[in-house]
Design an enzyme around this catalytic site. Sequence first.
Site, short mmCIF file in Angstrom:
data_model
loop_
_atom_site.label_atom_id
_atom_site.label_comp_id
_atom_site.label_asym_id
_atom_site.label_seq_id
_atom_site.Cartn_x
_atom_site.Cartn_y
_atom_site.Cartn_z
N ARG A 61 39.44 82.95 34.84
CA ARG A 61 39.23 84.37 35.12
C ARG A 61 39.58 84.92 36.25
NH1 ARG A 61 32.82 83.87 33.80
NH2 ARG A 61 33.18 82.37 35.34
N LYS A 173 32.46 66.24 30.23
CA LYS A 173 31.19 65.82 30.21
C LYS A 173 30.46 67.05 31.12
CE LYS A 173 29.03 63.80 33.40
NZ LYS A 173 28.44 63.04 34.66
N ASP A 202 34.99 60.30 28.94
CA ASP A 202 33.96 59.67 29.79
C ASP A 202 34.88 58.89 30.68
OD1 ASP A 202 32.55 57.44 30.86
OD2 ASP A 202 31.01 57.85 29.55
N HIS A 203 34.97 59.31 31.89
CA HIS A 203 36.25 58.73 32.60
C HIS A 203 35.91 57.01 32.98
CE1 HIS A 203 33.52 59.44 36.22
NE2 HIS A 203 34.12 58.70 36.97
N LYS A 207 39.00 53.54 33.32
CA LYS A 207 39.07 52.69 34.23
C LYS A 207 39.46 51.25 33.85
CE LYS A 207 34.99 54.56 36.85
NZ LYS A 207 35.47 54.95 38.13
N GLU A 241 25.85 53.90 44.14
CA GLU A 241 26.88 54.95 44.91
C GLU A 241 26.21 55.16 46.04
OE1 GLU A 241 28.49 58.19 42.41
OE2 GLU A 241 26.64 57.98 41.45
N ASP A 260 23.23 61.70 34.09
CA ASP A 260 24.33 61.94 34.88
C ASP A 260 25.36 60.68 34.73
OD1 ASP A 260 26.19 63.38 36.52
OD2 ASP A 260 25.58 62.09 38.10
N HIS A 265 28.49 56.95 30.96
CA HIS A 265 29.00 56.02 31.86
C HIS A 265 28.56 54.65 31.69
CE1 HIS A 265 30.87 59.35 33.31
NE2 HIS A 265 30.24 59.62 34.38
N LYS A 365 21.95 56.96 43.55
CA LYS A 365 22.63 57.52 44.57
C LYS A 365 21.97 56.92 45.91
CE LYS A 365 24.78 60.89 41.99
NZ LYS A 365 26.29 61.05 41.84
P1 NDP Z 1 33.55 74.43 38.07
O1 NDP Z 1 32.09 74.68 38.14
O2 NDP Z 1 34.48 74.33 39.01
O3 NDP Z 1 34.00 75.39 36.99
C1 NDP Z 1 35.50 75.42 36.50
C2 NDP Z 1 35.87 76.92 36.45
O4 NDP Z 1 35.35 77.23 35.21
C3 NDP Z 1 35.56 77.69 37.50
O5 NDP Z 1 36.34 77.72 38.48
C4 NDP Z 1 35.40 79.08 36.53
O6 NDP Z 1 36.60 79.65 36.67
C5 NDP Z 1 35.08 78.66 35.40
N1 NDP Z 1 33.91 79.15 34.69
C6 NDP Z 1 33.68 79.43 33.08
N2 NDP Z 1 32.42 79.69 32.82
C7 NDP Z 1 31.74 79.46 34.47
C8 NDP Z 1 30.37 79.61 34.63
N3 NDP Z 1 29.41 80.22 33.80
N4 NDP Z 1 30.27 79.67 35.78
C9 NDP Z 1 31.05 79.23 36.68
N5 NDP Z 1 32.33 78.86 36.49
C10 NDP Z 1 32.80 79.15 35.29
O7 NDP Z 1 33.59 72.76 37.50
P2 NDP Z 1 34.59 71.77 37.68
O8 NDP Z 1 35.73 71.98 37.89
O9 NDP Z 1 33.83 70.89 38.85
O10 NDP Z 1 34.24 70.73 36.34
C11 NDP Z 1 34.78 71.30 35.16
C12 NDP Z 1 34.19 70.26 34.17
O11 NDP Z 1 34.34 69.01 34.43
C13 NDP Z 1 32.69 70.78 34.15
O12 NDP Z 1 32.27 70.30 32.67
C14 NDP Z 1 32.16 69.36 34.82
O13 NDP Z 1 30.75 69.14 34.23
C15 NDP Z 1 32.99 68.42 34.62
N6 NDP Z 1 33.17 67.26 35.41
C16 NDP Z 1 33.48 67.79 36.54
C17 NDP Z 1 33.79 66.55 37.74
C18 NDP Z 1 34.24 66.92 38.84
O14 NDP Z 1 34.20 66.05 40.12
N7 NDP Z 1 34.36 68.25 39.38
C19 NDP Z 1 33.29 65.30 37.35
C20 NDP Z 1 33.15 64.95 36.20
C21 NDP Z 1 33.00 65.79 35.13
P3 NDP Z 1 36.78 81.31 36.52
O15 NDP Z 1 35.42 82.01 37.20
O16 NDP Z 1 38.16 81.60 37.54
O17 NDP Z 1 37.01 81.48 35.10
C1 BG6 Z 2 30.52 61.77 37.48
C2 BG6 Z 2 29.07 61.97 38.03
O1 BG6 Z 2 30.58 61.75 36.14
O2 BG6 Z 2 30.49 60.53 37.80
C3 BG6 Z 2 28.82 61.87 39.44
O3 BG6 Z 2 28.71 63.33 37.43
C4 BG6 Z 2 29.21 60.53 39.74
O4 BG6 Z 2 27.54 62.15 39.93
C5 BG6 Z 2 30.48 60.21 39.27
O5 BG6 Z 2 29.13 60.29 41.17
C6 BG6 Z 2 30.95 58.78 39.64
O6 BG6 Z 2 32.23 58.38 39.22
P1 BG6 Z 2 33.23 57.13 39.97
O7 BG6 Z 2 34.14 57.25 39.34
O8 BG6 Z 2 33.13 57.49 41.49
O9 BG6 Z 2 32.08 56.09 39.81
#
Ligand code: NDP
Ligand code: BG6
Length: 522
Positions: A61, A173, A202-203, A207, A241, A260, A265, A365
């Site tokens: 957005r 996830k 599932d990252h 690995k 962690e 989580d 995982h 954690k």
């Molecule tokens: P964010 O919370 O940063 O969201 C990504 C983007 O989604 C935002 O920039 C926003 O963009 C859009 N968006 C759409 N709906 C919503 C809402 N209701 N509230 C807030 N933002 C919204 O997520 P991440 O990038 O951190 O993660 C993306 C996905 O990956 C999630 O499902 C998360 O659970 C998963 N994930 C993330 C990890 C990480 O390390 N970040 C690790 C493991 C999983 P805009 O407003 O511009 O549209």
């Molecule tokens: C994510 C969890 O899926 O995996 C985090 O949401 C966690 O809380 C992470 O820290 C751990 O991943 P890694 O690859 O660092 O072991």
Amino acid sequence: MSALPNPLREGLAAERIPEPATMVIFGASGDLTKRKLLPALYSLTRERLLPGRFAVIGYARKQLTDDAFRGEMRAGCEEFARRRPVDAELWDGFARNIFYQEGGYDDPNAFIALRERLEQIEKQLGLPGNRVFYLSIPPSSFATVVRNLGVSGLVPPPSAGPQAHFSRVIIEKPFGTDLATAQKLNRDIHETLTENQIYRIDHYLGKETVQNLLVFRFANGIFEPVWNNRYVDHVQITGAETVGVEGRGGYFEQAGILRDMVQNHLFQVVSLAAMEPPVAFDADGVRDEKLKVLKALHPIPSSEIDAHVVRAQYAAGSIAGRAVPGYREEPGVSPTSQTETYVALKFFIDSWRWMGVPFFLRSAKRMPKRATEIAIHFKEAPRLLFGRRGEGIRPNVLSIRIQPDEGISLNFGSKLPGPVMEVAPVTMEFRYGSSFGVEPPEAYERLILDCLLGDGTLFTRADEVEASWTWISRIHQHWQEKAAAQTAAGTVEPLPSYPAGSWGPEAGDRLIGDGGRQWRRP
Ligand code: NDP
Ligand code: BG6
């Protein structure tokens, strides 16, 4: 590092190049896109593993031009890519095919605009129409986006039958928060997609060391015969962690470590370690066997959950000499939070192979050390033969270190040098770093590549996710009922705590210690 060829690496880099395609990333303005996804795509480009014709469309957005998006992604790669600094020439070629489209997630018209833009880009770049949609958005929007992919015609309906070009969807996830929500999400997305179009990430499965569990077990003749209840005393799985909730307090409050880390995982690691040999190393062969393990997890009766599941929360403490706040002091966390940051479980797998072997799993954690490992503790040898001199005999332990310091070690008894027959424990070590002389690729690189290649082996299937939630949700349900009863009685017991930087609460040690065992120090 030596310039000489490393014979251990020969033949390891069999290249598989996917067909030309476009990847559309929903939620492209978010953290995951710049920290993991674009750096992974950049690394794949660098390794020449992406097809010559490949485009990326970021969708979100936030208002951004193509150039502004490219700039943000370059900054992400400069900070997070595996090989830095970014190669300017390579980047220019890669970035030319990165685009940005602004739009909402619940507006079908925005999806129609996306389809038109996508078709125009495909035409301009001579792309055949293969598409991967990456849902890097909060889980609350997964079902809406998938529905709109279908409504807008970005993905053909399942009734359209086999297509000349692929349409695949990668889903981040968490996949549901309990059994009911995971089932509903599966039902919702199956209205638009067939199961083989869905790639649930599932990252941990990306690995190298997790994948090596399969090679270690099934490509070596000597381990499989002892990998069962005749020889194994118990199995320990640790996911420790040092980090806390890292600014994700709001999310973690709703999740807790059981959702989580364990449901996804660590249960994936358990299923790979405990499964039977698959009939083939393909997506369904491997996933069928993993599913059997998840379905064979012995359900803990509610009356025994408290004895088999220990939970706790980190209090203020110190990590590597640095003072850190307690969980309840973290931003976004309630000062009266009852969310667990530590969990230890004892469980059994009802199969011929594992009947009677306890599995102990802990995840937390703010532990003193980052360590993910699986350790197979074998039954002890009789000491009779060596009498008092056999006091150094310890049960053999095979430990597979998933991260960091990736490797495998085997502890066994050896004769102490000298004129008497005394036994001392020694260790045989394999280390990835020193043997192969390369750093393992990022999990996201492997997973994105596999999706482009149509290989779902390292992604979780609908039935696996549901089987895992079936077991985990019973524990959450028990905790909820307990909390409700305590609230009604006005006697809410706070969760036990452990100082940040410690190995968890005493109750966790008692959980494993009751059988005379103890947690390994990774
Ligand atoms: P964010 O919370 O940063 O969201 C990504 C983007 O989604 C935002 O920039 C926003 O963009 C859009 N968006 C759409 N709906 C919503 C809402 N209701 N509230 C807030 N933002 C919204 O997520 P991440 O990038 O951190 O993660 C993306 C996905 O990956 C999630 O499902 C998360 O659970 C998963 N994930 C993330 C990890 C990480 O390390 N970040 C690790 C493991 C999983 P805009 O407003 O511009 O549209
Ligand atoms: C994510 C969890 O899926 O995996 C985090 O949401 C966690 O809380 C992470 O820290 C751990 O991943 P890694 O690859 O660092 O072991």
